[in-house]
Scaffold this motif. Structure first.
Motif, PDB file in Angstrom:
ATOM      1  N   ILE A  90     -10.730   0.861 -22.586  1.00 38.50           N
ATOM      2  CA  ILE A  90     -10.116   0.433 -21.321  1.00 38.50           C
ATOM      3  C   ILE A  90     -10.084  -1.089 -21.228  1.00 38.50           C
ATOM      4  CG2 ILE A  90     -10.278   0.529 -18.806  1.00 38.50           C
ATOM      5  CD1 ILE A  90      -9.450   3.191 -20.052  1.00 38.50           C
ATOM      6  N   SER A  91     -11.154  -1.717 -21.629  1.00 40.02           N
ATOM      7  CA  SER A  91     -11.213  -3.187 -21.576  1.00 40.02           C
ATOM      8  C   SER A  91     -10.138  -3.823 -22.435  1.00 40.02           C
ATOM      9  CB  SER A  91     -12.589  -3.687 -22.029  1.00 40.02           C
ATOM     10  OG  SER A  91     -13.570  -3.271 -21.123  1.00 40.02           O
ATOM     11  N   ARG A  92      -9.922  -3.252 -23.605  1.00 39.26           N
ATOM     12  CA  ARG A  92      -8.866  -3.795 -24.490  1.00 39.26           C
ATOM     13  C   ARG A  92      -7.499  -3.622 -23.865  1.00 39.26           C
ATOM     14  NH1 ARG A  92     -12.254  -2.003 -28.635  1.00 39.26           N
ATOM     15  NH2 ARG A  92     -11.304   0.067 -28.752  1.00 39.26           N
ATOM     16  N   LYS A  93      -7.306  -2.494 -23.187  1.00 38.82           N
ATOM     17  CA  LYS A  93      -5.998  -2.223 -22.574  1.00 38.82           C
ATOM     18  C   LYS A  93      -5.730  -3.125 -21.372  1.00 38.82           C
ATOM     19  CE  LYS A  93      -4.247   1.019 -25.114  1.00 38.82           C
ATOM     20  NZ  LYS A  93      -2.973   0.763 -25.808  1.00 38.82           N
ATOM     21  N   THR A  94      -6.787  -3.573 -20.723  1.00 35.15           N
ATOM     22  CA  THR A  94      -6.588  -4.346 -19.492  1.00 35.15           C
ATOM     23  C   THR A  94      -6.824  -5.841 -19.665  1.00 35.15           C
ATOM     24  OG1 THR A  94      -8.890  -3.946 -18.850  1.00 35.15           O
ATOM     25  CG2 THR A  94      -7.242  -2.388 -18.020  1.00 35.15           C
ATOM     26  N   ARG A  95      -6.972  -6.304 -20.883  1.00 39.34           N
ATOM     27  CA  ARG A  95      -7.348  -7.716 -21.060  1.00 39.34           C
ATOM     28  C   ARG A  95      -6.290  -8.684 -20.546  1.00 39.34           C
ATOM     29  NH1 ARG A  95      -7.029  -6.233 -26.930  1.00 39.34           N
ATOM     30  NH2 ARG A  95      -4.916  -6.734 -27.557  1.00 39.34           N
ATOM     31  N   ASN A  96      -5.019  -8.271 -20.533  1.00 40.99           N
ATOM     32  CA  ASN A  96      -3.969  -9.164 -20.033  1.00 40.99           C
ATOM     33  C   ASN A  96      -3.463  -8.801 -18.641  1.00 40.99           C
ATOM     34  OD1 ASN A  96      -3.854 -10.735 -22.374  1.00 40.99           O
ATOM     35  ND2 ASN A  96      -2.576  -9.219 -23.405  1.00 40.99           N
ATOM     36  N   LEU A  97      -4.138  -7.888 -17.994  1.00 38.78           N
ATOM     37  CA  LEU A  97      -3.640  -7.393 -16.705  1.00 38.78           C
ATOM     38  C   LEU A  97      -3.576  -8.517 -15.664  1.00 38.78           C
ATOM     39  CD1 LEU A  97      -2.683  -4.814 -15.289  1.00 38.78           C
ATOM     40  CD2 LEU A  97      -5.028  -4.388 -14.606  1.00 38.78           C
ATOM     41  N   SER A  98      -4.589  -9.374 -15.616  1.00 41.19           N
ATOM     42  CA  SER A  98      -4.606 -10.440 -14.602  1.00 41.19           C
ATOM     43  C   SER A  98      -3.445 -11.421 -14.825  1.00 41.19           C
ATOM     44  CB  SER A  98      -5.936 -11.183 -14.627  1.00 41.19           C
ATOM     45  OG  SER A  98      -6.153 -11.751 -15.905  1.00 41.19           O
ATOM     46  N   TYR A 139      -0.859   5.426 -21.343  1.00 44.11           N
ATOM     47  CA  TYR A 139      -1.353   4.056 -21.240  1.00 44.11           C
ATOM     48  C   TYR A 139      -0.349   3.116 -20.576  1.00 44.11           C
ATOM     49  CZ  TYR A 139      -5.427   4.929 -24.249  1.00 44.11           C
ATOM     50  OH  TYR A 139      -6.610   5.382 -24.767  1.00 44.11           O
ATOM     51  N   ASP A 140       0.922   3.236 -20.975  1.00 43.91           N
ATOM     52  CA  ASP A 140       1.934   2.323 -20.433  1.00 43.91           C
ATOM     53  C   ASP A 140       2.131   2.536 -18.931  1.00 43.91           C
ATOM     54  OD1 ASP A 140       4.044   2.503 -23.411  1.00 43.91           O
ATOM     55  OD2 ASP A 140       2.337   1.228 -22.916  1.00 43.91           O
ATOM     56  N   ASP A 141       2.197   3.808 -18.558  1.00 48.24           N
ATOM     57  CA  ASP A 141       2.357   4.109 -17.131  1.00 48.24           C
ATOM     58  C   ASP A 141       1.154   3.620 -16.342  1.00 48.24           C
ATOM     59  OD1 ASP A 141       4.021   7.357 -17.570  1.00 48.24           O
ATOM     60  OD2 ASP A 141       4.747   5.287 -17.751  1.00 48.24           O
ATOM     61  N   ALA A 142      -0.034   3.823 -16.906  1.00 51.99           N
ATOM     62  CA  ALA A 142      -1.253   3.368 -16.229  1.00 51.99           C
ATOM     63  C   ALA A 142      -1.224   1.856 -16.047  1.00 51.99           C
ATOM     64  CB  ALA A 142      -2.480   3.780 -17.020  1.00 51.99           C
ATOM     65  N   ASP A 143      -0.706   1.146 -17.046  1.00 52.35           N
ATOM     66  CA  ASP A 143      -0.606  -0.311 -16.953  1.00 52.35           C
ATOM     67  C   ASP A 143       0.349  -0.720 -15.834  1.00 52.35           C
ATOM     68  OD1 ASP A 143       0.895  -3.024 -18.310  1.00 52.35           O
ATOM     69  OD2 ASP A 143      -1.287  -2.915 -18.432  1.00 52.35           O
ATOM     70  N   ASP A 144       1.499  -0.064 -15.772  1.00 50.15           N
ATOM     71  CA  ASP A 144       2.478  -0.361 -14.721  1.00 50.15           C
ATOM     72  C   ASP A 144       1.876  -0.125 -13.338  1.00 50.15           C
ATOM     73  OD1 ASP A 144       5.364   0.989 -16.537  1.00 50.15           O
ATOM     74  OD2 ASP A 144       4.398  -0.985 -16.583  1.00 50.15           O
ATOM     75  N   VAL A 145       1.240   1.020 -13.189  1.00 44.95           N
ATOM     76  CA  VAL A 145       0.659   1.364 -11.892  1.00 44.95           C
ATOM     77  C   VAL A 145      -0.458   0.394 -11.517  1.00 44.95           C
ATOM     78  CG1 VAL A 145      -0.709   3.096 -10.664  1.00 44.95           C
ATOM     79  CG2 VAL A 145       1.322   3.784 -11.928  1.00 44.95           C
ATOM     80  N   ALA A 146      -1.285   0.044 -12.482  1.00 46.29           N
ATOM     81  CA  ALA A 146      -2.386  -0.888 -12.213  1.00 46.29           C
ATOM     82  C   ALA A 146      -1.855  -2.227 -11.697  1.00 46.29           C
ATOM     83  CB  ALA A 146      -3.235  -1.092 -13.459  1.00 46.29           C
ATOM     84  N   GLN A 147      -0.781  -2.701 -12.308  1.00 47.29           N
ATOM     85  CA  GLN A 147      -0.171  -3.961 -11.850  1.00 47.29           C
ATOM     86  C   GLN A 147       0.296  -3.814 -10.405  1.00 47.29           C
ATOM     87  OE1 GLN A 147       2.791  -5.912 -14.399  1.00 47.29           O
ATOM     88  NE2 GLN A 147       2.058  -4.675 -16.107  1.00 47.29           N
ATOM     89  N   GLU A 148       0.993  -2.709 -10.133  1.00 46.65           N
ATOM     90  CA  GLU A 148       1.503  -2.484  -8.778  1.00 46.65           C
ATOM     91  C   GLU A 148       0.367  -2.423  -7.767  1.00 46.65           C
ATOM     92  OE1 GLU A 148       4.624  -2.328  -7.734  1.00 46.65           O
ATOM     93  OE2 GLU A 148       5.418  -2.604  -9.746  1.00 46.65           O
ATOM     94  N   VAL A 149      -0.722  -1.795  -8.161  1.00 44.69           N
ATOM     95  CA  VAL A 149      -1.877  -1.664  -7.260  1.00 44.69           C
ATOM     96  C   VAL A 149      -2.408  -3.039  -6.881  1.00 44.69           C
ATOM     97  CG1 VAL A 149      -4.285  -0.933  -7.134  1.00 44.69           C
ATOM     98  CG2 VAL A 149      -2.557   0.648  -8.001  1.00 44.69           C
ATOM     99  N   PHE A 150      -2.592  -3.905  -7.852  1.00 43.43           N
ATOM    100  CA  PHE A 150      -3.157  -5.221  -7.554  1.00 43.43           C
ATOM    101  C   PHE A 150      -2.179  -6.104  -6.773  1.00 43.43           C
ATOM    102  CE2 PHE A 150      -7.314  -5.144  -9.079  1.00 43.43           C
ATOM    103  CZ  PHE A 150      -7.371  -4.404 -10.255  1.00 43.43           C
ATOM    104  N   ILE A 151      -0.915  -5.975  -7.102  1.00 49.18           N
ATOM    105  CA  ILE A 151       0.065  -6.772  -6.355  1.00 49.18           C
ATOM    106  C   ILE A 151       0.072  -6.357  -4.889  1.00 49.18           C
ATOM    107  CG2 ILE A 151       2.573  -7.096  -6.048  1.00 49.18           C
ATOM    108  CD1 ILE A 151       2.661  -7.072  -9.186  1.00 49.18           C
ATOM    109  N   LYS A 152       0.040  -5.064  -4.673  1.00 47.69           N
ATOM    110  CA  LYS A 152       0.024  -4.566  -3.295  1.00 47.69           C
ATOM    111  C   LYS A 152      -1.283  -4.964  -2.597  1.00 47.69           C
ATOM    112  CE  LYS A 152       1.149  -0.487  -0.631  1.00 47.69           C
ATOM    113  NZ  LYS A 152       1.553   0.913  -0.649  1.00 47.69           N
TER     114      LYS A 152
END
Lengths: 230, 187
Positions: free
Chosen positions: A64-72, B44-57
């Motif tokens: 999970i950490s690897r997947k989210t490293r660029n999220l911010s 994974y890709d969908d989770a990434d999209d949703v996670a971004q939307e969550v934080f933006i909101k």
């Protein structure tokens, strides 16, 4: 029996935390003192520990950490993009409004709905409203033969024979002269019915020069009466 | 109740709206939000999209956050709502699309041998697939307790279920996973 059931329920509730070593000391002592009474729960513990040993090796946290490293970074980028909300929402409405305005302008100026009413009026020549005194002006020697033929369709019987003669003289074209004569004598076909061949029309035209006005009017009147009678 | 550390983060962001303060909030809860979305979406890709939307909101409406619950609880609820909305939209678009969703758990495993990485990937696929077959409450109870190490009281606030009910859910979920041990291990 009831007490055993309650203990069994409590043992089930504590089993996962016991397997994963996330149990407090008091509950741990309770669990270990009673597990011997429940062989099925002992089997359960073995199966759970085997499966979750493998799960622990997967290191989900690391994945999970690897997947989210660029999220911010992605979030901050999008926040910057979303910032000029006023400008963007203004553009969102401006472009469609502008498009509709262009379409309306084009519809009004290109298609010109008012023009559809004109053709019927346009077909009518202006001389339809001429005064009787102006009718002779219709016979303008600059007019083409076709124009004269078209014009002849709108002539009425108020034209005098002099006018007709004048028109016929100004045209060098026998056909045009014929049409003028025929259109001004009502039901010109009646003339054919009296058996006058067309080659005699020029003779008639020549003779008209020598016919008095009153005689010519009389002839025209007789023809008209004949037609009414028929 | 909001944590003191969370309160500082929130106040800092509301005051400054700076990139740094936003990054601090995101980094603190990104794994939690992302893994929650992943459990629901299995992609994974969908989770990434949703996670971004969550934080933006969340950052947009942070000024309205009253602090009645913890920031984690608040983010969890936003994530669950966002997942529902995402699933509805995706369902609508997949009706008109022939694309197969192949972006499913594309793991990069850098520390293991290729063979081990493949074996682990298959095991993870089966495990996550198995988790998706559990009822939502059981799955979430298990994940929040096992992966997130939350207390039953915290989970109770998130899911709206009693502590006794959560304990029963947790046991049932663990039992089902253990019962499928043979299926999971057969690679």
């Amino acid at each position: 029996m009831e007490k055993n059931y309650d203990i069994y329920n409590k043992m089930q509730e504590l089993l996962p935390d016991y397997c994963f070593n996330r149990i407090n000391e008091e509950d741990k002592r309770f669990f270990e003192s009673n597990i011997e009474s429940f062989p099925d729960l002992q089997k359960e513990i073995e199966d759970v520990k085997a499966v979750f040993a493998k799960i622990d090796e997967l290191d989900f946290d690391g994945i999970i950490s690897r997947k989210t490293r660029n999220l911010s970074v992605k979030v901050n980028k999008r926040l910057k993009k979303d910032k000029p909300a006023v400008g963007r929402s203004f553009m969102k409405y401006l472009v469609p409004t502008f498009g509709i305005a262009i379409l309306m302008f084009a519809a009004f100026y290109v298609f010109k709905p008012g023009d559809r009413l004109e053709p019927a009026n346009k077909a009518l020549p202006e001389f339809m409203v001429l005064n009787p005194n102006d009718e002779s002006k219709l016979f303008d020697s600059t007019m083409t033969g076709e124009e004269l033929i078209d014009l002849s369709q709108y002539l009425n019987n108020s034209l005098t024979s002099d006018d007709i003669l004048l028109a016929s003289r100004d045209t060098a074209n026998i056909e045009i002269a014929d049409n003028l004569i025929m259109d001004n004598i009502k039901d010109a076909d009646d003339v054919f019915m009296v058996g006058i061949p067309s080659e005699h029309y020029s003779n008639i035209l020549d003779e008209i020069d020598n016919v008095d006005e009153s005689d010519l009017q009389g002839i025209l009147k007789d023809i008209k009466n004949a037609q009414d009678f028929n | 109740m909001i944590l003191e550390s969370d309160k500082e983060l929130i106040d800092d962001y509301i005051k400054s709206k700076s990139e740094l303060s936003a990054t601090k909030i995101v980094r603190k809860y990104q794994n939690f939000v992302y893994s929650t979305a992943l459990r629901y979406l299995q992609n994974y890709d969908d989770a990434d999209d949703v996670a971004q939307e969550v934080f933006i909101k969340a950052l947009k409406y942070l000024k309205n956050f009253r602090g009645d619950s913890s920031l984690k609880t608040w983010l969890y609820k936003i994530t669950v709502n966002m997942v529902s909305s995402f699933k509805r939209k995706k369902k609508f678009y997949t009706v008109f699309s022939n694309e197969q969703d192949d972006a499913y758990l594309n793991i990069e495993n850098q520390d293991k041998s290729p063979l081990q990485a493949v074996e682990d990937q298959e095991f993870e696929l089966k495990l996550l697939s198995l988790l998706s077959t559990l009822p939502d409450k059981q799955r979430e109870t298990f994940a929040l307790r096992y992966f997130e190490n939350l207390s039953y009281e915290e989970i109770s606030k998130l899911l709206g279920t009693s502590v006794g009910g959560l304990k029963a859910n947790y046991f049932q979920a663990v039992k089902k996973i253990a019962a499928s041990y043979d299926k999971i291990m057969r690679i």
